[in-house]
Design a protein around this motif. Structure first.
Motif, mmCIF file in Angstrom:
data_model
loop_
_atom_site.group_PDB
_atom_site.id
_atom_site.type_symbol
_atom_site.label_atom_id
_atom_site.label_comp_id
_atom_site.label_asym_id
_atom_site.label_seq_id
_atom_site.Cartn_x
_atom_site.Cartn_y
_atom_site.Cartn_z
ATOM 1 N N HIS A 81 0.845 -1.187 0.000
ATOM 2 C CA HIS A 81 0.000 0.000 0.000
ATOM 3 C C HIS A 81 0.882 1.238 0.000
ATOM 4 O O HIS A 81 1.885 1.275 0.716
ATOM 5 N N HIS B 117 -0.043 5.214 0.833
ATOM 6 C CA HIS B 117 -1.118 6.113 1.265
ATOM 7 C C HIS B 117 -0.649 7.551 1.071
ATOM 8 O O HIS B 117 0.314 7.976 1.710
ATOM 9 N N GLN C 269 -5.601 5.484 -0.641
ATOM 10 C CA GLN C 269 -4.741 4.314 -0.738
ATOM 11 C C GLN C 269 -4.452 3.931 -2.191
ATOM 12 O O GLN C 269 -5.344 3.978 -3.035
ATOM 13 N N HIS D 118 3.785 0.847 2.866
ATOM 14 C CA HIS D 118 4.012 -0.316 3.739
ATOM 15 C C HIS D 118 3.627 -1.605 3.029
ATOM 16 O O HIS D 118 2.721 -1.613 2.186
ATOM 17 N N HIS E 275 2.790 -1.729 9.665
ATOM 18 C CA HIS E 275 2.639 -0.281 9.775
ATOM 19 C C HIS E 275 3.703 0.357 10.676
ATOM 20 O O HIS E 275 4.056 1.517 10.491
HETATM 21 ZN ZN ZN Z 1 -2.427 0.431 4.074
#
Ligand code: ZN
Length: 142
Positions: free
Chosen positions: A39, A41, A86, A113, A123
């Motif tokens: 991901h 963000h 995201q 991450h 995270h």
């Molecule tokens: Zn995420």
């Protein structure tokens, strides 16, 4: 370039080393989880909202074939202390997506991450930041 010694015949060492190596190799494989996907963000707030939306449009045009874009949250959600959206992508696309984001994020900050099935570690311990970093709200992971 990593150096490879062609003159060192691995066969001649197999017997003497296999015993001592097999135990630690097995343990290392057991505790290191596999990366399922990634991901990124994109963080923003009221003042950078338009820049974040513009970047999203460019991402859709340039990376739309390999990423999945999440909702455009104009409020903090999950562990994220800023407004965010995201960008999800497969491990095999990491280099293309990460390099593109590094070169095109402008003044926006991006939290990257991996997803291994261990959300707190992913995270907290495996975070990568493009731009500035922020403390996350890790309490939601228990
Ligand atoms: Zn995420």
């Amino acid at each position: 370039m990593p150096h490879i010694d062609d003159h060192d015949d691995p066969q001649s060492h197999t017997q003497s080393h296999s015993q001592s190596h097999s135990q630690s190799d097995t343990q290392a494989a057991a505790v290191t989880p596999r990366i399922q996907d990634w991901h990124a963000h994109v963080y923003f707030d009221a003042s950078s909202r338009d820049a974040a939306w513009d970047l999203r449009q460019v991402i859709e045009a340039r990376l739309g074939d390999v990423v999945a874009l999440g909702r455009f949250h104009e409020k903090p959600v999950g562990p994220h202390p800023q407004w965010s959206y995201q960008i999800a992508f497969d491990d095999g696309q990491f280099r293309r997506v990460f390099e593109w984001l590094v070169m095109h994020h402008g003044a926006l900050d991006i939290f990257v991450h991996p997803n291994t099935g261990h959300a707190l570690s992913d995270h907290r311990d495996r975070a990568v930041w493009i731009g500035r970093s922020y403390p996350l709200n890790l309490g939601i992971f228990g």
